[in-house]
Design a protein around this motif. Structure first.
Motif, short mmCIF file in Angstrom:
data_model
loop_
_atom_site.label_atom_id
_atom_site.label_comp_id
_atom_site.label_asym_id
_atom_site.label_seq_id
_atom_site.Cartn_x
_atom_site.Cartn_y
_atom_site.Cartn_z
N GLU A 123 5.57 -6.45 -3.74
CA GLU A 123 5.97 -5.13 -4.26
C GLU A 123 7.46 -5.18 -4.56
OE1 GLU A 123 6.00 -1.93 -1.49
OE2 GLU A 123 5.60 -0.43 -3.02
N HIS A 191 6.84 2.26 -8.09
CA HIS A 191 8.29 2.43 -8.05
C HIS A 191 8.83 2.43 -9.48
CE1 HIS A 191 8.75 2.34 -3.69
NE2 HIS A 191 7.76 1.47 -3.70
N HIS A 212 0.62 3.21 -4.54
CA HIS A 212 0.86 4.52 -3.88
C HIS A 212 1.22 5.62 -4.89
CE1 HIS A 212 5.07 3.29 -3.97
NE2 HIS A 212 4.97 2.51 -2.92
#
Ligand SMILES: [Zn+2]
Length: 389
Positions: A123, A191, A212
């Motif tokens: 990530e 992100h 997420h």
């Protein structure tokens, strides 16, 4: 070995008989030596595609060792999680390669790590620089996609990188997505502060997931259009969501569940390394300051209302999904078993309680309204890796 419990989809009480690593038979007859019981649920092992560390051990820490990595398995197994993707977040190339190489070594040397780690999740570091979308990732290490660097990561990981999260608005990201997706790695948007158009371009280039969804985002956004709606509406995208009750308010969780549909959602814990420890204030993981782990499992940047990672495992996330959406227990289990297996293309091996599949199981007691699963046993490839006293 024999395991006894109620199947989550039919509530039928069965004995699951294993032979070595596999499920050999499922029948209704009682077996005297079975682990579990008629009041216990028997489900496919909880499968979490985003775990940054646990019990004080961070998968990107400079002082990480194979022994510590193996220790994280015991922490996870206690929560009923049998399978997960160790996640290495934004750091220097040196630190990322170090973490990935040690995780690979753990898989080679430890049977339990090999059985539990179903691929690694990287990530960052090719994520948004802006405050908000960047979340708690260190700005100093955020950068544009670099195909050669990715190949060095994959080499260090022994080819085990399964999910790669990036922001598609970075320079060169679309070409990078095409190349990475062509290797079979799941490219996930996260992100990111990308425009809706760039989200569509990323999907066209091969992105298959949102990391997420609803977090790692601006605190304030145009009401529409924006990148959250765009990803929610993109049927090609799976979404990971954090059902801890803090990262997404219950109404958002419910709306995401309704909009995306349970077939395209994976519940993820995204636990930070201090998850599992006693409540208190701990040193900085992000370089942003100290983190406070609260008694309710929330992790905040000490002295602020800002979240600094997740502290609840899916043994809380599954009941939360049932409490906050209209998902049944069986639906919530699908989002933590067969869905991640399908996402990674390994549903022929894991993800359901079926004859011929790997005997990876979670046994737990749970009644409607209960906020946490009461884990009875965790089984990974036929081995009982955790059993409650
Ligand atoms: Zn994140």
């Amino acid at each position: 070995m024999n395991f006894r419990g109620k199947l989550v989809d039919t509530s039928q009480v069965v004995t699951v008989q294993t032979d070595g690593e596999k499920i050999a038979a499922i029948h209704r007859r009682e077996a005297g030596d079975a682990i579990g019981g008629d009041d216990v649920w028997i489900a496919p092992a909880i499968f979490d595609v985003q775990v940054n560390g646990v019990g004080g051990i961070n998968y990107k820490a400079k002082d990480l060792t194979v022994e510590k990595i193996v220790e994280t398995a015991a922490w996870m197994h206690r929560t009923g999680t049998g399978l997960w993707c160790p996640t290495v977040t934004t750091s220097s190339e040196e630190d990322a390669v170090h973490g990935l190489a040690l995780l690979a070594k753990a898989c080679e040397e430890s049977e339990v790590a090999r059985a539990s780690f179903v691929g690694f999740h990287v990530e960052g570091p090719y994520i948004a620089s802006e405050d908000g979308p960047r979340g708690a990732h260190p700005l100093a290490h955020v950068r544009d996609p670099d195909w050669d660097e990715f190949q060095r990561y994959q080499e260090a990981a022994g080819g085990r990188i399964a999910i790669f999260t990036l922001a598609p608005e970075r320079d060169g990201a679309l070409e990078f997505i095409e190349k990475v997706a062509a290797t079979g790695v799941i490219v996930s948007i996260g992100h990111s502060g990308a425009s809706p158009e760039r989200i569509q371009e990323a999907v066209a280039a091969g992105a298959q997931m949102s990391t997420h969804l609803g977090n790692g985002a601006h605190a304030e956004l145009p009401r529409h259009p924006n990148y959250i709606w765009e990803q929610l509406a993109a049927d090609a995208l799976w979404a990971g969501i954090i059902p801890d009750g803090f990262h997404l308010p219950p109404a958002v969780l419910k709306s995401f569940y309704r909009a995306k549909g349970k077939e395209r959602l994976c519940l993820v814990s995204d636990v930070a390394s201090i998850a599992g420890l006693s409540p208190g204030i701990y040193g900085s993981e992000s370089g942003l300051g100290q983190s406070e782990l609260h008694a309710n499992g929330k992790i905040s940047l000490a002295g602020t209302p800002y979240l600094a990672g997740a502290g609840l495992f899916l043994d809380s996330g599954i009941p939360n999904a049932v409490r906050f959406t209209d998902a049944s227990l069986s639906d919530a289990i699908e989002m933590t078993s067969i869905n991640p297996a399908r996402l990674l293309g390994i549903e022929d091996r894991v993800g359901s309680v079926d004859v011929g599949k790997e005997a990876s199981l979670s046994l737990f007691r749970w009644e409607d309204g209960q906020e946490k699963l009461d884990v009875v046993a965790t089984v990974v490839r036929g081995q009982v890796v955790y059993q409650a006293a």
